[in-house]
Design an enzyme around this catalytic site. Structure first.
Site, PDB file in Angstrom:
ATOM      1  N   CYS A 175     -11.286  35.977 112.243  1.00  0.00           N
ATOM      2  CA  CYS A 175     -11.752  35.094 111.169  1.00  0.00           C
ATOM      3  C   CYS A 175     -13.177  34.579 111.403  1.00  0.00           C
ATOM      4  CB  CYS A 175     -10.740  33.968 110.992  1.00  0.00           C
ATOM      5  SG  CYS A 175     -10.905  33.092 109.439  1.00  0.00           S
TER       6      CYS A 175
ATOM      7  N   ARG B 153     -11.172  29.357  98.329  1.00  0.00           N
ATOM      8  CA  ARG B 153     -10.661  29.651  99.674  1.00  0.00           C
ATOM      9  C   ARG B 153      -9.473  30.605  99.559  1.00  0.00           C
ATOM     10  NH1 ARG B 153     -10.459  27.610 104.901  1.00  0.00           N
ATOM     11  NH2 ARG B 153     -12.447  26.601 104.510  1.00  0.00           N
TER      12      ARG B 153
ATOM     13  N   HIS C 293      -4.708  35.647 111.159  1.00  0.00           N
ATOM     14  CA  HIS C 293      -4.137  34.807 112.213  1.00  0.00           C
ATOM     15  C   HIS C 293      -2.667  35.199 112.327  1.00  0.00           C
ATOM     16  CE1 HIS C 293      -7.690  32.184 111.916  1.00  0.00           C
ATOM     17  NE2 HIS C 293      -7.553  32.272 110.604  1.00  0.00           N
TER      18      HIS C 293
HETATM   19  N1  GLN Z   1     -14.854  28.471 108.661  1.00  0.00           N
HETATM   20  C1  GLN Z   1     -14.682  29.838 108.276  1.00  0.00           C
HETATM   21  C2  GLN Z   1     -14.341  30.027 106.813  1.00  0.00           C
HETATM   22  O1  GLN Z   1     -13.793  29.141 106.184  1.00  0.00           O
HETATM   23  C3  GLN Z   1     -13.626  30.476 109.136  1.00  0.00           C
HETATM   24  C4  GLN Z   1     -12.261  29.892 108.966  1.00  0.00           C
HETATM   25  C5  GLN Z   1     -11.263  30.330 110.025  1.00  0.00           C
HETATM   26  O2  GLN Z   1     -11.632  30.849 111.062  1.00  0.00           O
HETATM   27  N2  GLN Z   1      -9.990  30.050 109.797  1.00  0.00           N
HETATM   28  O3  GLN Z   1     -14.597  31.082 106.275  1.00  0.00           O
END
Ligand code: GLN
Length: 236
Positions: free
Chosen positions: A94, A128, A194
């Site tokens: 990520c 998101r 994840h």
């Molecule tokens: N902060 C980054 C995003 O929102 C990565 C998020 C994460 O690693 N869960 O894209």
């Protein structure tokens, strides 16, 4: 088989490692130990330079601020860059995909230079992406579906030197409208999954280990892991 202990680098668990991503290093160690191969985890924190001599490296996800601290550290201590030049496998989850790219833009619209291990750039998506992901791997050597959990705002565009890890069948993945998920460039693999991803996808764990050792490993079927895979794949 290696004569000495296999050393697994857990890179910056003090700032990167959301949703249990540090578990990826534990799974690598456990899958070696269950095959009677000595293995240890070397934690590299913000207080340590990044060693270039380890056998395999994992990096987890992070929120925007922590991600920036990690970027600064990996730029200052280029051990990961040196290790990948000699072909050491690296798993980047990520936020770590974004840090390993040329640059990423945070949700606040600030552009931060990465360490350019991946020919990718990352900008915020309109919304998101949160939820379960299932993909079909496109990396040679992987045959089984991959499953994981994604939660990221960033959408990652691949340049010509980077290939996708997989094609999305459920969920979002890289988030740039091409159904791609993850990145592969040389010995470095990135994914938005994840889970931790290696708990759910033992084939990917063994892929990394076989490259770290330079030899193939005997199969290791674990009933609990098969059950977890079945259950996760049924839900999506
Ligand atoms: N902060 C980054 C995003 O929102 C990565 C998020 C994460 O690693 N869960 O894209």
């Amino acid at each position: 088989m290696p004569e000495s202990t296999v050393r697994i680098g857990l890179v910056l668990p003090d700032v990167m490692g959301t949703y249990g991503d540090n578990g990826n290093a534990l799974i690598l160690r456990q899958r070696l130990r269950m095959r009677d191969i000595d293995a240890e985890i070397v934690q590299i924190t913000l207080n340590d330079p990044v060693p270039e001599s380890l056998d395999v490296y994992t990096l987890g996800g992070a929120e925007d601020f922590a991600q920036r601290l990690a970027t600064r550290h990996l730029t200052k201590y280029p051990g990961l860059q040196r290790a990948s030049e000699r072909g050491a496998p690296v798993l980047a989850i990520c936020a770590a995909i974004q840090v390993l790219g040329h640059w990423y833009e945070t949700s606040a619209g600030e552009r931060v230079d990465g360490i350019s291990l991946f020919d990718v750039t990352t900008s915020p998506q309109a919304t998101r992406s949160i939820g379960e992901v299932v993909t079909r791997p496109t990396l040679d050597g992987l045959t089984q579906k991959l499953s994981g959990f994604e939660n990221h705002r960033g959408g990652t565009t691949l340049g010509s030197d980077a290939k996708a890890l997989a094609t999305v069948t459920a969920g979002v993945g890289n988030g740039v409208g091409d159904n791609s998920e993850g990145v592969v460039q040389g010995s470095v693999i990135g994914t938005y999954m994840h889970g931790p991803v290696l708990a759910r996808n033992p084939e990917l764990a063994d892929y990394l280990l076989e490259r770290a050792l330079g030899t193939s490993l005997p199969p290791l079927e674990l009933a609990e892991v098969s059950q977890l895979r079945k259950e996760r794949l049924r839900r999506t």
